[in-house]
Design an enzyme around this catalytic site. Structure first.
Site, PDB file in Angstrom:
ATOM      1  N   HIS A 196     -16.140   4.105  -6.108  1.00 25.81           N
ATOM      2  CA  HIS A 196     -15.259   3.032  -5.620  1.00 25.81           C
ATOM      3  C   HIS A 196     -16.122   1.836  -5.232  1.00 25.81           C
ATOM      4  O   HIS A 196     -17.161   2.002  -4.607  1.00 25.81           O
ATOM      5  CB  HIS A 196     -14.482   3.544  -4.396  1.00 25.81           C
ATOM      6  CG  HIS A 196     -13.433   2.604  -3.915  1.00 25.81           C
ATOM      7  ND1 HIS A 196     -13.721   1.458  -3.207  1.00 25.81           N
ATOM      8  CD2 HIS A 196     -12.089   2.627  -4.053  1.00 25.81           C
ATOM      9  CE1 HIS A 196     -12.594   0.821  -2.927  1.00 25.81           C
ATOM     10  NE2 HIS A 196     -11.582   1.514  -3.432  1.00 25.81           N
TER      11      HIS A 196
ATOM     12  N   CYS B 289     -11.013  -0.883  -8.663  1.00 25.76           N
ATOM     13  CA  CYS B 289     -10.160  -1.339  -7.561  1.00 25.76           C
ATOM     14  C   CYS B 289     -10.010  -2.857  -7.680  1.00 25.76           C
ATOM     15  O   CYS B 289     -10.961  -3.601  -7.426  1.00 25.76           O
ATOM     16  CB  CYS B 289     -10.769  -0.950  -6.214  1.00 25.76           C
ATOM     17  SG  CYS B 289      -9.791  -1.584  -4.829  1.00 25.76           S
TER      18      CYS B 289
ATOM     19  N   HIS C   8      -7.120   1.412  -8.757  1.00 26.79           N
ATOM     20  CA  HIS C   8      -6.428   1.005  -7.529  1.00 26.79           C
ATOM     21  C   HIS C   8      -5.797  -0.349  -7.782  1.00 26.79           C
ATOM     22  O   HIS C   8      -6.503  -1.332  -8.019  1.00 26.79           O
ATOM     23  CB  HIS C   8      -7.416   0.857  -6.362  1.00 26.79           C
ATOM     24  CG  HIS C   8      -7.843   2.157  -5.766  1.00 26.79           C
ATOM     25  ND1 HIS C   8      -8.714   2.234  -4.705  1.00 26.79           N
ATOM     26  CD2 HIS C   8      -7.496   3.429  -6.056  1.00 26.79           C
ATOM     27  CE1 HIS C   8      -8.898   3.511  -4.378  1.00 26.79           C
ATOM     28  NE2 HIS C   8      -8.172   4.251  -5.187  1.00 26.79           N
TER      29      HIS C   8
ATOM     30  N   ASP D 181      -2.294   0.484  -4.386  1.00 26.72           N
ATOM     31  CA  ASP D 181      -3.187   0.610  -3.237  1.00 26.72           C
ATOM     32  C   ASP D 181      -2.676  -0.307  -2.140  1.00 26.72           C
ATOM     33  O   ASP D 181      -2.365  -1.473  -2.400  1.00 26.72           O
ATOM     34  CB  ASP D 181      -4.602   0.228  -3.666  1.00 26.72           C
ATOM     35  CG  ASP D 181      -5.634   0.649  -2.639  1.00 26.72           C
ATOM     36  OD1 ASP D 181      -5.285   1.431  -1.740  1.00 26.72           O
ATOM     37  OD2 ASP D 181      -6.791   0.199  -2.745  1.00 26.72           O
ATOM     38  N   HIS D 182      -2.565   0.214  -0.984  1.00 33.85           N
ATOM     39  CA  HIS D 182      -2.107  -0.524   0.210  1.00 33.85           C
ATOM     40  C   HIS D 182      -0.735  -1.161  -0.033  1.00 33.85           C
ATOM     41  O   HIS D 182      -0.342  -1.406  -1.153  1.00 33.85           O
ATOM     42  CB  HIS D 182      -3.097  -1.615   0.632  1.00 33.85           C
ATOM     43  CG  HIS D 182      -4.465  -1.071   0.909  1.00 33.85           C
ATOM     44  ND1 HIS D 182      -5.516  -1.868   1.251  1.00 33.85           N
ATOM     45  CD2 HIS D 182      -4.938   0.192   0.902  1.00 33.85           C
ATOM     46  CE1 HIS D 182      -6.591  -1.119   1.438  1.00 33.85           C
ATOM     47  NE2 HIS D 182      -6.261   0.135   1.229  1.00 33.85           N
TER      48      HIS D 182
ATOM     49  N   TYR E 235      -1.160   2.022   4.449  1.00 32.46           N
ATOM     50  CA  TYR E 235      -0.495   3.113   3.728  1.00 32.46           C
ATOM     51  C   TYR E 235       0.940   3.335   4.216  1.00 32.46           C
ATOM     52  O   TYR E 235       1.376   4.460   4.423  1.00 32.46           O
ATOM     53  CB  TYR E 235      -1.350   4.379   3.796  1.00 32.46           C
ATOM     54  CG  TYR E 235      -2.610   4.208   2.970  1.00 32.46           C
ATOM     55  CD1 TYR E 235      -2.593   4.482   1.600  1.00 32.46           C
ATOM     56  CD2 TYR E 235      -3.783   3.710   3.516  1.00 32.46           C
ATOM     57  CE1 TYR E 235      -3.721   4.281   0.812  1.00 32.46           C
ATOM     58  CE2 TYR E 235      -4.917   3.503   2.743  1.00 32.46           C
ATOM     59  CZ  TYR E 235      -4.874   3.798   1.396  1.00 32.46           C
ATOM     60  OH  TYR E 235      -5.991   3.592   0.607  1.00 32.46           O
TER      61      TYR E 235
HETATM   62  C1  DNO Z   1      -8.988   2.094   1.147  1.00 30.42           C
HETATM   63  C2  DNO Z   1      -9.609   2.938   0.174  1.00 30.42           C
HETATM   64  C3  DNO Z   1     -10.960   3.468   0.614  1.00 30.42           C
HETATM   65  C4  DNO Z   1     -11.482   4.369  -0.453  1.00 30.42           C
HETATM   66  C5  DNO Z   1     -12.872   4.837  -0.258  1.00 30.42           C
HETATM   67  C6  DNO Z   1     -13.334   5.491  -1.530  1.00 30.42           C
HETATM   68  O1  DNO Z   1      -7.834   1.997   1.186  1.00 30.42           O
HETATM   69  O2  DNO Z   1      -9.651   2.323  -1.067  1.00 30.42           O
HETATM   70  O3  DNO Z   1     -10.829   4.226   1.769  1.00 30.42           O
HETATM   71  O4  DNO Z   1     -10.706   5.511  -0.471  1.00 30.42           O
HETATM   72  O5  DNO Z   1     -13.700   3.801   0.060  1.00 30.42           O
HETATM   73  O6  DNO Z   1     -14.365   6.345  -1.237  1.00 30.42           O
END
Ligand code: DNO
Length: 399
Positions: free
Chosen positions: A232, A270, A297, A350-351, A367
């Site tokens: 990531h 991401c 992501h 994501d988020h 989340y």
């Molecule tokens: C945040 C996530 C991070 C991710 C870690 C991967 O929302 O993208 O917590 O899980 O950095 O190791």
């Protein structure tokens, strides 16, 4: 494949809500075993069974934490690498094919505001570069911090600090160092200072070498067990607290791939993390690294000129989200053509913003349910539209 992050039975968003959101796969980790120790097989199987019983598949573990000694390649690191390998093997036995992890020293993903009010009256996560500098210089009072900022930034940070209430100062500290969901650690002022000191003199080149050395040890185990690793990117993709970060740019990714040149050594693409830097050309990166992208992501940020950013609606913001999604879906089509078994790349919204009933509820920052539901719904619209453009038949034969 549309997936959704679930933090396990303690997650305020239960599996049946995720079902209602329409995700097919769960992204999860054993968050109660997050100090670098080995995950016992029976615990991994237990998590798998919970996920399968609810009618999902489990395509991705996010994340197996990497103990600090591995990043520094010092002290007890061989023991922790062995534990990491054992965890990897246990996950493989449970049928999971992708493992997400990161190599950010001391702090994982970092924000300065968890409830930044949007013009819509919803709330977003935000990283304010001036607030961060104010924390570093005036609250943490990190030794030598001045050397890491421009004179102009130091000036604005001092006046920002002066204008902050005591409550805001405390909140800022909690937000930065107390650990966000999925992060490995939570600190107080003393413990974070101590850890930062351990990195004194460690350059980005050394951290990169330590990552390469780690990969050369774990990738063979991933290959034997049929698992792909997906690093990531750094979030934000630049140095914090003067610490080196080595997964922030296209050049960083190239160096990581070169350190162990095989498909199992791959990337979590991401959009939000890479997109926080204006010099990352996301569509070009998604195309260039396509064959080694194992997880995606989908999240957007709006960048501001001073290095700050906030989390924008999934289809708005500073990056070409649809362009990235098209690149990923063309990669999937390419994998189908060449017969790669991993032609379905797991992606997750994501988020999400805090919206409607999310507001005031107990949620893990970033989340929330409704915010992510909206994100996934918008993204699903894009997926359907792109499927139709890439090959109208796919729209009929696939869900
Ligand atoms: C945040 C996530 C991070 C991710 C870690 C991967 O929302 O993208 O917590 O899980 O950095 O190791």
């Amino acid at each position: 494949m549309q997936t959704w992050r679930w933090f396990g039975p303690g997650d305020p968003v239960p599996l049946d809500h995720i079902k209602q959101a329409g995700a097919a796969g769960i992204v999860s980790a054993l968050h109660h075993l997050y100090r670098g120790e080995r995950w016992p097989l029976d615990e991994v199987f237990k998590r798998r069974d919970e996920i399968l019983a609810a009618g999902f598949v489990w395509p991705v573990v996010e994340s197996i934490p990497i103990h600090n000694s591995i990043k520094l390649r010092s002290g007890p690191y061989p023991r922790f690498i062995n534990a990491w390998k054992d965890t990897l093997s246990a996950i493989a036995k449970a049928g999971v094919k992708v493992i997400c992890y990161n190599f950010m020293p001391v702090v994982d993903w970092t924000r300065t505001d968890l409830q930044w009010r949007l013009p819509t009256t919803g709330y977003a996560l935000r990283f304010d570069a001036v607030d961060f500098a104010a924390y570093d210089l005036r609250i943490l009072e990190r030794k030598g911090a001045e050397a890491d900022y421009s004179e102009e930034r130091i000036r604005t940070a001092h006046s920002r600090f002066a204008s902050m209430s005591e409550t805001r100062r405390n909140d800022l500290e909690q937000t930065i160092i107390a650990g966000l969901p999925g992060a490995e650690a939570s600190y107080n002022r003393e413990t974070i200072r101590r850890l930062i000191t351990e990195y004194e003199g460690v350059t980005a080149a050394e951290l990169q070498d330590n990552l390469g050395a780690f990969l050369r040890e774990v990738i063979p185990v991933a290959q034997e067990t049929g698992v792909r690793l997906a690093i990531h990117p750094d979030d934000p993709p630049s140095s914090l607290f003067g610490l080196p970060r080595v997964v922030s740019t296209a050049d960083d990714v190239k160096a990581i791939f070169a350190a162990c040149d095989t498909v199992a050594n791959g990337l979590t693409f991401c959009v939000g993390s890479f997109g926080a830097r204006a010099d990352n050309d996301l569509v070009t990166m998604a195309r260039e690294f396509g064959t080694r992208i194992h997880f995606v992501h989908l999240r957007q940020v709006t960048r501001e000129p001073d290095g700050s950013f906030y989390e924008a609606p999934h289809l708005a913001g500073s990056s070409d989200m649809v362009g990235v999604m098209r690149a990923v879906m063309e990669e999937e089509a390419h994998r189908r053509r060449v017969g790669r078994p991993d032609h379905e790349i797991p992606m997750r919204p994501d988020h999400g913003h805090l919206l409607a009933d999310d507001i005031g509820k107990k949620v893990n920052p970033g989340y929330s349910f409704i915010g992510r539901l909206k994100g996934l719904a918008e993204l699903r619209g894009v997926i359907q539209g792109l499927k139709y453009t890439i090959n109208p038949r796919l729209n009929i034969v696939e869900d």
